[in-house]
Design an enzyme around this catalytic site. Structure first.
Site, PDB file in Angstrom:
ATOM      1  N   GLY A 178     -11.049   2.944   1.125  1.00  0.00           N
ATOM      2  CA  GLY A 178     -10.592   3.346   2.456  1.00  0.00           C
ATOM      3  C   GLY A 178     -11.712   4.026   3.213  1.00  0.00           C
ATOM      4  CD  GLU A 228      -5.341   1.874  -3.195  1.00  0.00           C
ATOM      5  OE1 GLU A 228      -6.533   1.880  -2.886  1.00  0.00           O
ATOM      6  OE2 GLU A 228      -4.420   1.939  -2.355  1.00  0.00           O
ATOM      7  CG  HIS A 272      -1.971   1.054   1.137  1.00  0.00           C
ATOM      8  ND1 HIS A 272      -1.717   2.361   1.494  1.00  0.00           N
ATOM      9  CD2 HIS A 272      -3.249   1.019   0.701  1.00  0.00           C
ATOM     10  CE1 HIS A 272      -2.807   3.072   1.277  1.00  0.00           C
ATOM     11  NE2 HIS A 272      -3.751   2.285   0.801  1.00  0.00           N
TER      12      HIS A 272
END
Ligand code: PGA
Length: 266
Positions: free
Chosen positions: A247, A179, A104
């Site tokens: 998220g 992302e 991430h």
């Protein structure tokens, strides 16, 4: 649709929340054991480590174990050892995880995670039978310099090193989340068009080259970065995008349920 709770919710909050969420998803027919022709959505919840047990218990309590998936947000690359504060893939698998988020951007940016570290974590996840949710994406600076593709290919190539045998396991054995770093938690999402272009022309292209077309076709590719009930439709309109890594909007039952509902495909 994967929920990344980040550092939110205590175990007791997580239990109450999951009981409600999974109850609502099941009542609306959004999740169900996979059967031919059904239109349910694969859902994975990734809570903080201490809440994994509570979330597993709540999913079981709602009768949806094996239907709604559980994932860790990180792992260590070794199987065990003197690594204070770290958590292994086997520990995650034993508590009921089938998935784990790897690489991430918050881990890369705030905790110094490198492409090499990500690659080692990918292999550790696979050794324990976990399906990695590999995050890739460019920063705003890289994007401005026109380096989106270079950055993503570098991240993908590093992470897929040694994975040429092809995916196996839940969700095809590999999930990739695109992302863009500038879109995470900022309220500024990429356009559906932009995201679909990167997913198709950069990510899927490369997966095809590295894993072969059949295995690459199994890989779920998600978009992540400020996904909300208002913009999810924009991404799901593109068949190349399978779902989202969510998220902020995964922290409320109403908004996450609305996002899951938008993930339904004919
Ligand atoms: P966000 O986070 O939806 O809050 O932007 C997405 C993520 O970091 O996975």
């Amino acid at each position: 649709m994967a929920a990344n709770w980040k550092m939110h919710k205590t175990p007791s909050e997580a239990h109450t929340f999951t009981t409600r969420l999974v109850g609502d998803l099941a009542a609306r027919g959004l999740v169900s054991p996979a059967t031919a022709g059904d239109r349910s959505v694969e859902v994975v919840i990734c809570p903080p480590f201490p809440a994994l047990g509570a979330v597993a218990e709540a999913i079981r309590g709602a009768g949806q174990w094996g239907v709604v998936g559980l994932g860790g947000q990180n792992l260590h690359w070794e199987d065990h050892g003197a690594f204070t504060g770290e958590v292994s893939a086997a520990m995650l698998a034993d508590i009921g995880c089938h998935y784990v988020i790897v690489g991430h951007s918050e881990r890369r940016r705030l905790f110094g995670e490198t492409d090499d570290g990500v690659a080692r974590k990918m292999r550790a996840a696979r050794r324990a039978g976990l399906t990695p949710i590999l995050c890739v994406g460019e920063t705003l600076e890289a994007r401005r310099r026109g380096e989106t593709e270079t950055v993503i290919l570098r991240q993908l190539d590093a992470a897929l090193e040694g994975m040429e045998e092809g995916p196996a396991g839940p969700g095809g054995g590999l999930v990739v989340a695109y992302e863009p770093v500038w879109a995470i938690g900022t309220g500024e999402n990429a356009s559906g068009d932009e995201a679909a272009r990167v997913v198709a022309q950069v990510i899927r292209e490369r997966l095809g080259k590295r894993l072969g077309p059949a295995a690459a076709g199994e890989v779920r590719v998600l978009y992540g970065g400020s996904v909300s009930p208002d913009n999810i439709g924009e991404f799901m309109a593109y068949p190349t995008i399978d779902g989202a890594l969510v998220g902020g909007a995964s922290l409320k039952v109403e908004s996450f349920t609305a996002i899951v509902a938008a993930g339904r495909r004919a």
